[in-house]
Scaffold this motif. Sequence first.
Motif, PDB file in Angstrom:
ATOM      1  N   ALA A   3       1.170   0.515   6.055  1.00 44.39           N
ATOM      2  CA  ALA A   3       1.345   1.783   5.354  1.00 44.39           C
ATOM      3  C   ALA A   3       1.430   2.919   6.352  1.00 44.39           C
ATOM      4  N   LYS A   4       2.181   3.944   6.009  1.00 43.13           N
ATOM      5  CA  LYS A   4       2.232   5.158   6.824  1.00 43.13           C
ATOM      6  C   LYS A   4       1.404   6.240   6.145  1.00 43.13           C
ATOM      7  N   THR A   5       0.762   7.066   6.971  1.00 45.29           N
ATOM      8  CA  THR A   5      -0.132   8.100   6.465  1.00 45.29           C
ATOM      9  C   THR A   5       0.655   9.272   5.906  1.00 45.29           C
ATOM     10  N   VAL A   6       0.208   9.800   4.776  1.00 41.05           N
ATOM     11  CA  VAL A   6       0.788  11.004   4.187  1.00 41.05           C
ATOM     12  C   VAL A   6      -0.317  12.036   4.031  1.00 41.05           C
ATOM     13  N   GLU A   7       0.052  13.316   4.054  1.00 37.97           N
ATOM     14  CA  GLU A   7      -0.918  14.408   3.991  1.00 37.97           C
ATOM     15  C   GLU A   7      -1.208  14.856   2.573  1.00 37.97           C
ATOM     16  N   THR A   8      -0.352  14.495   1.626  1.00 35.14           N
ATOM     17  CA  THR A   8      -0.573  14.823   0.218  1.00 35.14           C
ATOM     18  C   THR A   8      -0.308  13.583  -0.616  1.00 35.14           C
ATOM     19  N   VAL A   9      -0.878  13.544  -1.817  1.00 32.90           N
ATOM     20  CA  VAL A   9      -0.662  12.413  -2.718  1.00 32.90           C
ATOM     21  C   VAL A   9       0.715  12.550  -3.352  1.00 32.90           C
ATOM     22  N   PRO A  10       1.646  11.622  -3.080  1.00 34.25           N
ATOM     23  CA  PRO A  10       2.991  11.731  -3.649  1.00 34.25           C
ATOM     24  C   PRO A  10       2.989  11.455  -5.149  1.00 34.25           C
ATOM     25  N   GLU A  11       3.918  12.078  -5.831  1.00 39.34           N
ATOM     26  CA  GLU A  11       4.105  11.847  -7.254  1.00 39.34           C
ATOM     27  C   GLU A  11       5.553  11.465  -7.504  1.00 39.34           C
ATOM     28  N   GLY A  12       5.795  10.794  -8.608  1.00 37.99           N
ATOM     29  CA  GLY A  12       7.160  10.403  -8.939  1.00 37.99           C
ATOM     30  C   GLY A  12       7.177   9.162  -9.790  1.00 37.99           C
ATOM     31  N   GLU A  13       8.370   8.787 -10.208  1.00 37.72           N
ATOM     32  CA  GLU A  13       8.520   7.610 -11.046  1.00 37.72           C
ATOM     33  C   GLU A  13       8.358   6.335 -10.224  1.00 37.72           C
ATOM     34  N   VAL A 150      -1.189   9.492 -11.844  1.00 38.78           N
ATOM     35  CA  VAL A 150      -1.660  10.200 -10.658  1.00 38.78           C
ATOM     36  C   VAL A 150      -2.943  10.968 -10.956  1.00 38.78           C
ATOM     37  N   GLY A 151      -3.125  11.386 -12.217  1.00 39.13           N
ATOM     38  CA  GLY A 151      -4.368  12.054 -12.590  1.00 39.13           C
ATOM     39  C   GLY A 151      -5.565  11.126 -12.459  1.00 39.13           C
ATOM     40  N   ILE A 165     -14.900   4.418  -0.896  1.00 34.88           N
ATOM     41  CA  ILE A 165     -13.443   4.395  -0.976  1.00 34.88           C
ATOM     42  C   ILE A 165     -12.889   5.465  -0.045  1.00 34.88           C
ATOM     43  N   GLU A 166     -11.951   5.089   0.833  1.00 40.01           N
ATOM     44  CA  GLU A 166     -11.453   6.003   1.862  1.00 40.01           C
ATOM     45  C   GLU A 166     -10.321   6.902   1.390  1.00 40.01           C
ATOM     46  N   GLY A 167      -9.660   6.525   0.312  1.00 40.68           N
ATOM     47  CA  GLY A 167      -8.516   7.297  -0.134  1.00 40.68           C
ATOM     48  C   GLY A 167      -7.681   6.478  -1.103  1.00 40.68           C
ATOM     49  N   LEU A 168      -6.355   6.651  -1.031  1.00 41.20           N
ATOM     50  CA  LEU A 168      -5.443   5.978  -1.945  1.00 41.20           C
ATOM     51  C   LEU A 168      -4.350   5.246  -1.188  1.00 41.20           C
ATOM     52  N   ARG A 176       9.602  -4.714  -2.598  1.00 38.30           N
ATOM     53  CA  ARG A 176       9.337  -6.053  -2.118  1.00 38.30           C
ATOM     54  C   ARG A 176       8.275  -5.986  -1.024  1.00 38.30           C
ATOM     55  N   TYR A 177       7.695  -7.129  -0.688  1.00 38.15           N
ATOM     56  CA  TYR A 177       6.675  -7.195   0.355  1.00 38.15           C
ATOM     57  C   TYR A 177       7.366  -7.413   1.698  1.00 38.15           C
ATOM     58  N   GLN A 178       7.182  -6.447   2.621  1.00 42.32           N
ATOM     59  CA  GLN A 178       7.862  -6.484   3.918  1.00 42.32           C
ATOM     60  C   GLN A 178       6.826  -6.608   5.031  1.00 42.32           C
ATOM     61  N   PRO A 179       6.588  -7.813   5.537  1.00 38.06           N
ATOM     62  CA  PRO A 179       5.587  -7.988   6.600  1.00 38.06           C
ATOM     63  C   PRO A 179       5.876  -7.102   7.811  1.00 38.06           C
ATOM     64  N   ASP A 180       4.813  -6.465   8.327  1.00 37.15           N
ATOM     65  CA  ASP A 180       4.871  -5.625   9.532  1.00 37.15           C
ATOM     66  C   ASP A 180       5.691  -4.357   9.348  1.00 37.15           C
ATOM     67  N   ARG A 181       6.114  -4.035   8.143  1.00 43.87           N
ATOM     68  CA  ARG A 181       6.847  -2.791   7.879  1.00 43.87           C
ATOM     69  C   ARG A 181       5.927  -1.812   7.156  1.00 43.87           C
ATOM     70  N   ARG A 182       6.070  -0.526   7.484  1.00 41.69           N
ATOM     71  CA  ARG A 182       5.241   0.503   6.846  1.00 41.69           C
ATOM     72  C   ARG A 182       5.932   0.996   5.577  1.00 41.69           C
ATOM     73  N   GLY A 183       6.017   0.118   4.608  1.00 33.18           N
ATOM     74  CA  GLY A 183       6.679   0.440   3.352  1.00 33.18           C
ATOM     75  C   GLY A 183       5.759   1.044   2.312  1.00 33.18           C
ATOM     76  N   TRP A 184       4.438   0.940   2.517  1.00 34.56           N
ATOM     77  CA  TRP A 184       3.483   1.597   1.630  1.00 34.56           C
ATOM     78  C   TRP A 184       3.083   2.934   2.236  1.00 34.56           C
ATOM     79  N   ARG A 185       2.401   3.741   1.451  1.00 33.02           N
ATOM     80  CA  ARG A 185       1.871   5.007   1.947  1.00 33.02           C
ATOM     81  C   ARG A 185       0.360   5.043   1.698  1.00 33.02           C
ATOM     82  N   LYS A 186      -0.357   5.731   2.593  1.00 35.26           N
ATOM     83  CA  LYS A 186      -1.800   5.865   2.416  1.00 35.26           C
ATOM     84  C   LYS A 186      -2.205   7.321   2.563  1.00 35.26           C
ATOM     85  N   TYR A 187      -3.075   7.735   1.677  1.00 39.38           N
ATOM     86  CA  TYR A 187      -3.633   9.080   1.714  1.00 39.38           C
ATOM     87  C   TYR A 187      -5.133   8.949   1.940  1.00 39.38           C
TER      88      TYR A 187
END
Length: 320
Positions: A3-13, A150-151, A165-168, A176-187
């Motif tokens: 996962a790559k770090t984000v500074e805000t919690v993303p919203e969207g469909e 998101v609420g 719990i450290e965050g989200l 899809r699941y991509q090994p070794d790729r930063r396809g998720w995001r973490k806040y």
Amino acid sequence: MLAKTVETVPEGENLSYEPKWDGWRALAFRHHNGVYLQSRAGRDLGTYFPDVVEAVRRAVAPGTVLDGELVVWEGDRTDFAQLQRRVTAGTRREALVNRHPAHYVVFDLLSAPPGRPLLDEPLAQRRALLAALIADAPAQLTLSPQTTDVGQAREWLRTWTAAGIEGLMIKQLDGRYQPDRRGWRKYRAYHTTEAIVGGVNPTIADPQVLLLGRLDDSGRLRYTGRTHTLRPDQRAELAGLLTPHPTTPEHPWPQPLPASWTGQLERPQPLPYVPVVPTVAAEIDVDTAYEHHRWRHLVRYRRPRLDLAVTDVPPLDGRS
């Protein structure tokens, strides 16, 4: 998958939200002759977590591959130090396992029995299969909560961080699941507090990293953590505020700092530093990984608090 770090919690469909657990990431491969528990670095963790190995063996059929987080609960919050003790316990490990059982919080299914690969299936389908697969699993094998609201996710940040719990984690339901790729995001959840500057690296003229502390009940400065690398403008400002510590009386911390103090897990080394007179309070952003009076992760420096005396800084046993 990373996962790559984000500074805000993303919203969207098409987004899902899960708690970011404070533990050890691990894959569990259920083979015909047992279970192989693998760390993110590729290490075999089975020797250290025989209770989790047995729980996976009993719960799922051969051909299953799970992805999740190893955690140990101490009362009503997770205890990262108990995970580390599993590695160093030696002959005391069995007693430690009985006293502090580990849990495997599972959030993804990479292969379903009898060995059907799922990497190319969307997360929503993998999650549905995972929920059905471990519906009757023992308590040590737990499905991580997930929501598309998101609420609800923000409510977790307000109410669950006290439990460790450290965050989200934010994921695409159609991803899809991509090994070794930063396809998720973490806040990562942070809050602002203060600490006292007790040392710097590499020099007072160029304080790139601050070593921080707080006062204990006797008024002694105790080490609590260190910062990320400071920006050039922050270094220049602090260079005019810090004073070298005299040789007598002695600084309250050893020189160098022991590797065990600084939370290094890979290739731990003692940390030389330049002691300073502990008269400057710093405003910092910290996360929830605070155990045994120390922040385990690097903290974010914000600014000096020249309006505060060091006795105004929260004491050693306070988190705020």
